[in-house]
Design a protein around this motif. Sequence first.
Motif, PDB file in Angstrom:
ATOM      1  N   ARG A 107       0.891  -1.232  -0.011  1.00 15.34           N
ATOM      2  CA  ARG A 107      -0.031  -0.111   0.143  1.00 15.34           C
ATOM      3  C   ARG A 107       0.924   1.146  -0.045  1.00 15.34           C
ATOM      4  O   ARG A 107       0.625   2.211  -0.729  1.00 15.34           O
ATOM      5  CB  ARG A 107      -1.062  -0.177   1.206  1.00 15.34           C
ATOM      6  N   ARG A 108       1.922   1.319   0.774  1.00 18.11           N
ATOM      7  CA  ARG A 108       2.864   2.537   0.939  1.00 18.11           C
ATOM      8  C   ARG A 108       3.385   2.757  -0.238  1.00 18.11           C
ATOM      9  O   ARG A 108       3.642   3.765  -0.843  1.00 18.11           O
ATOM     10  CB  ARG A 108       3.631   1.882   2.143  1.00 18.11           C
TER      11      ARG A 108
ATOM     12  N   ALA B 278       1.633   6.647  -6.771  1.00 19.38           N
ATOM     13  CA  ALA B 278       0.469   7.810  -7.243  1.00 19.38           C
ATOM     14  C   ALA B 278       1.144   9.126  -6.792  1.00 19.38           C
ATOM     15  O   ALA B 278       0.833  10.114  -7.820  1.00 19.38           O
ATOM     16  CB  ALA B 278      -0.756   7.345  -6.331  1.00 19.38           C
ATOM     17  N   GLU B 279       1.688   9.198  -5.718  1.00 19.62           N
ATOM     18  CA  GLU B 279       2.133  10.779  -5.216  1.00 19.62           C
ATOM     19  C   GLU B 279       3.289  11.254  -6.486  1.00 19.62           C
ATOM     20  O   GLU B 279       3.014  12.380  -6.448  1.00 19.62           O
ATOM     21  CB  GLU B 279       2.659  10.782  -3.960  1.00 19.62           C
TER      22      GLU B 279
ATOM     23  N   ASP C 148       1.074   4.041  -3.011  1.00 21.63           N
ATOM     24  CA  ASP C 148       0.740   5.488  -2.506  1.00 21.63           C
ATOM     25  C   ASP C 148       2.143   6.290  -3.098  1.00 21.63           C
ATOM     26  O   ASP C 148       1.734   7.268  -3.707  1.00 21.63           O
ATOM     27  CB  ASP C 148       0.765   5.746  -1.026  1.00 21.63           C
TER      28      ASP C 148
END
Length: 362
Positions: free
Chosen positions: A80-81, A87-88, A84
Amino acid sequence: MTRIDIALGERSYPVLVGHGLMNEPSAWNRWLPDTPLVVFSNEKVAPLYLDALARVLPDHELHPLVLPDGEAEKSFDNFRRAVDFLAERGIRRDACLLALGGGVIGDLCGFVAATWMRGIRFVQFPTTLLAQVDASVGGKTAINIPQGKNLVGAFHQPSLVVADTATLDTLDPREYRAGLAEIVKCGAIRDADFLDGIEARCEALLARDVECVVDVVGRSVAHKAAVVAEDEHETGVRATLNFGHTFGHAIEALSGYTRFLHGEAVAIGMVTATRLSELRGLCPTGVADRLSATLQRLGLPVSIPDDMTADDLMSLMSLDKKNTASSRRLVLLRDAGQAVIHADSRPEQVREAIEASRTPTE
Ligand SMILES: NC(=O)c1ccc[n+]([C@@H]2O[C@H](COP(=O)([O-])OP(=O)(O)OC[C@H]3O[C@@H](n4cnc5c(N)ncnc54)[C@H](O)[C@@H]3O)[C@@H](O)[C@H]2O)c1
């Protein structure tokens, strides 16, 4: 430098093996796209090698993602990290992920690459012996969940593997020896001559002799390459690479994944599987003792601890991923260098093999 090609049609890729390869980008940078590179590493490996990698890739836009160290980090939380992070940073389909670390980083990075935007490129820079000879090659990617190891994953091949054996210089001796178990496995299942060569070079291997290490890593990768090219998705011969793993996984699980490293548990498992092969009359007597002696010379454990009961081990073995609903499948040996998959192991013989593996026979 040794180059081994993993022959998978349009998805073929080279595995390059050599001492000091990371510092020779001209040997490998033609396989890197001219797009952003997201480098997955961990808190132990990044301080050792991330700067060196960045120095030889001055024209690349690098995005390092440095995770904590350890098997527990091959987790859904870190998946998940990582997504993310992608995506960022606005990471698109044309970007490439790069795994700089052992099998934990390689498996996690590969799984993120398999799933991000339905699959993007990734390359492997394996820095443990186990990752160089096994985990980085063949396209198995995964994360762990509390219910079990590697239960969530995908087949997704890298587009390049750079195995710089100089990175092994900083590897903890116990981790290094655990990687040697997978090298012995290659000889045991496919190549009696290679196994003889390992037997003859135990001291050089333990001393991390440069020429010897490059040779055995290259030959192990070549074996894995041949198996993967024949059976990418493990419907047949690829399962022989699991030699020692059914017993090994049970030993790891029973000890809560803390007492033995994976390669150590596989070493015990290989000896036990060979004893079972002998008990079944498949394999000449003496092969298990010989394998056991070689593994011991390499500083690996070979006996099942007395506090692990056969009942507990056998019930864990029946949960192994390789089993179908109706049968237990085990990889056994016909002889040194010849593996065979057996579907119907009689439980009483499995028990006998476990008991016979409690004390090493010299
Ligand atoms: N995908 C596959 O086909 C495959 C095959 C076998 C194993 N695996 C997976 O691989 C993982 C085990 O891999 P591993 O044994 O490499 O463990 P690992 O990645 O945890 O590395 C072992 C330790 O060595 C450290 N390390 C790595 N490189 C180093 C270096 N050059 N110098 C100093 N320290 C270094 C790591 O930070 C870690 O502490 C397991 O999760 C297993 O499921 C995958």
